[in-house]
Design a protein around this motif. Structure first.
Motif, PDB file in Angstrom:
ATOM      1  N   TRP A  76      -8.831   0.029  -2.338  1.00 26.41           N
ATOM      2  CA  TRP A  76      -7.533   0.255  -1.699  1.00 26.41           C
ATOM      3  C   TRP A  76      -7.338  -0.632  -0.463  1.00 26.41           C
ATOM      4  O   TRP A  76      -6.237  -1.131  -0.219  1.00 26.41           O
ATOM      5  CB  TRP A  76      -7.377   1.726  -1.324  1.00 26.41           C
ATOM      6  CG  TRP A  76      -7.054   2.597  -2.489  1.00 26.41           C
ATOM      7  CD1 TRP A  76      -7.840   3.557  -3.054  1.00 26.41           C
ATOM      8  CD2 TRP A  76      -5.849   2.577  -3.246  1.00 26.41           C
ATOM      9  NE1 TRP A  76      -7.223   4.141  -4.121  1.00 26.41           N
ATOM     10  CE2 TRP A  76      -5.968   3.564  -4.269  1.00 26.41           C
ATOM     11  CE3 TRP A  76      -4.666   1.840  -3.184  1.00 26.41           C
ATOM     12  CZ2 TRP A  76      -4.969   3.813  -5.204  1.00 26.41           C
ATOM     13  CZ3 TRP A  76      -3.668   2.089  -4.110  1.00 26.41           C
ATOM     14  CH2 TRP A  76      -3.817   3.062  -5.108  1.00 26.41           C
ATOM     15  N   VAL A  79      -6.498  -4.111  -1.808  1.00 28.69           N
ATOM     16  CA  VAL A  79      -5.109  -4.167  -2.267  1.00 28.69           C
ATOM     17  C   VAL A  79      -4.151  -4.195  -1.073  1.00 28.69           C
ATOM     18  O   VAL A  79      -3.161  -4.946  -1.055  1.00 28.69           O
ATOM     19  CB  VAL A  79      -4.799  -2.970  -3.182  1.00 28.69           C
ATOM     20  CG1 VAL A  79      -3.299  -2.905  -3.482  1.00 28.69           C
ATOM     21  CG2 VAL A  79      -5.591  -3.062  -4.480  1.00 28.69           C
ATOM     22  N   GLY A  80      -4.439  -3.393  -0.050  1.00 29.59           N
ATOM     23  CA  GLY A  80      -3.587  -3.356   1.130  1.00 29.59           C
ATOM     24  C   GLY A  80      -3.526  -4.702   1.842  1.00 29.59           C
ATOM     25  O   GLY A  80      -2.440  -5.167   2.225  1.00 29.59           O
TER      26      GLY A  80
END
Length: 449
Positions: A76, A79-80
């Motif tokens: 995550w 992806v951020g």
């Protein structure tokens, strides 16, 4: 047009190397938008930081998979950072495009203001089409300076240094091999950049000549048609277009040697990393996760180089055009020296019966650039008439005078009166009227109004 005439015209168009600008002369155009450029620089630094974090996260994900631990948070985070980097890149692109357009706009305003305030003698010495091309095509090249990588140089430097440090920490031996490959590519680009600037300057000069030729032909279209000279003028103007095309091809050839350099550097570096890096992984010197991170940092290292190579090409082309722009901006305006001239004249109180216009020992000599331009135009006219078998090349057009036209002329025109100027051709009647209108300034004496 006959071959000899074409050769004569092209020989006349061959000029020495045009004006060349320096990078320092480009800075004022950029500093007008320094606030936006500061924002772009900050965004580029943030974007560089988000890009540098990604290879580290990928390495941690690989190590987590090998150790069979959770990778949810790492994925995550990765992806951020990718999303943040993409958003920043898009907004930065918008700011650069807008600022590039603003730089072109401001440079055109400066050129228009300076051109319309130039002394009349400058218009006699220069062709209208050439001045128009400087406002149009030359200023357009300034747009590429901001949109081709120069403005985000700060972020590119951060990205380059960050990737370099990370690669040094991961494997100094691999980094040394990469530096050798990249160093050779940088040397090639630096060697070619000077040739690009010289060729770009020559191309803009030819484009200016082409615009002048088209402007002259269109402005004289009735005379050309009446003389049956349409094909001859078409050949002449097409020859200028051909010259500009030839220089454009030369720039394309030089640029084509610059563009592949970054690609070759990346591919050679990647082959070196895969070959030597694979051997070092097998020997246990580094881990697979470290090798993958190193490869990702390699791409981040080469990306700023590719941007820099593109910026070098665009900046050199822009500096070639800026030289022509700066040449006009450096010309003195019609009223720039008025205060000095007024200060050098004695103060007088106007009497009630003072003349409306008074010439006091006025001397005048046409500026050298005007004489040269008129002689070139006269030679061109003689050549065209000789090609059309209307006149001999020597007798078609009288020679342009380059001596002193007025020598100590003094007279006064009383208020409310009419005065006639009488004299043979070349006596200076038109010159006196031009001086009264202040199309020119006298080279000696004074004119009182």
């Amino acid at each position: 047009m006959s071959g000899s005439a074409t050769a004569r015209r092209r020989g006349r168009g061959a000029q020495p190397e045009g004006p060349r600008a320096t990078f320092r002369q480009l800075l004022p155009f950029l500093f007008e938008h320094k606030r936006t450029l500061i924002v772009v620089a900050v965004l580029s630094v943030i974007g560089a930081a988000t890009s540098l974090v990604q290879p580290l996260l990928v390495g941690q994900v690989i190590e987590a998979v090998q150790s069979d631990t959770g990778i949810g948070i790492l994925v995550w985070l990765l992806v951020g950072f990718v999303i943040v980097s993409s958003v920043i890149s898009g907004f930065q692109h918008y700011l650069l495009q807008r600022t590039g357009t603003a730089v072109v706009y401001s440079s055109r305003r400066k050129l228009i203001d300076r051109i319309l305030h130039l002394p009349t003698s400058e218009f006699d010495a220069r062709r209208t089409g050439d001045l128009v091309s400087r406002v149009g095509t030359d200023t357009t090249l300034l747009y590429a300076v901001l949109t081709q990588g120069l403005a985000d140089a700060v972020g590119s430097a951060v990205l380059f240094l960050g990737a370099l440090i990370a690669m040094l920490v991961i494997d100094p031996i691999l980094l040394l091999l990469i530096v050798v490959v990249i160093g050779i590519s940088v040397a090639v680009v630096v060697l070619l950049s000077g040739r690009i600037r010289t060729a770009s300057t020559a191309q803009q000069e030819k484009v200016g000549e082409l615009a002048s030729g088209v402007e002259r032909a269109v402005g004289s279209i009735r005379t050309i048609r009446a003389s049956g000279a349409t094909e001859r003028e078409t050949t002449a103007v097409s020859g200028l277009a051909s010259d500009a095309y030839g220089i454009g091809v030369r720039i394309a050839k030089i640029s084509s040697m610059v563009v592949p350099v970054s690609g070759i550097a990346l591919q050679l570096s990647l082959l070196v990393v895969l070959g030597v890096g694979g051997f070092r992984v097998a020997a246990g010197a580094i881990t697979i996760a470290s090798l993958i991170s190193f490869i990702m940092f390699l791409f981040l290292l080469v990306m700023p180089l590719a941007t820099t190579f593109g910026a070098i090409t665009s900046v050199n082309q822009a500096l070639g055009a800026l030289g022509r722009i700066q040449e006009v901006l450096d010309l003195p305006t019609e009223s720039q020296d008025d205060e000095k001239i007024a200060a050098s004249l004695p103060r007088e109180t106007a009497a009630a019966d003072a003349p409306a216009i008074e010439f006091r020992d006025v001397r005048f000599h046409y500026p050298a650039n005007v004489v040269a331009a008129r002689q070139a135009a006269a030679k061109e006219a003689r050549t065209l008439l000789a090609d059309a078998h209307l006149e001999s090349a020597e007798d078609a057009t009288p020679a342009v005078q380059d001596h002193e036209v007025l020598r100590g002329v003094s007279f006064a025109v009383p208020q409310g009166s009419r005065v006639a100027l009488v004299g043979p051709s070349g006596a200076g009647k038109s010159t006196i009227l031009s001086l009264i209108e202040r199309f020119y300034d006298p080279t000696g004496g004074s004119i009182r109004l």
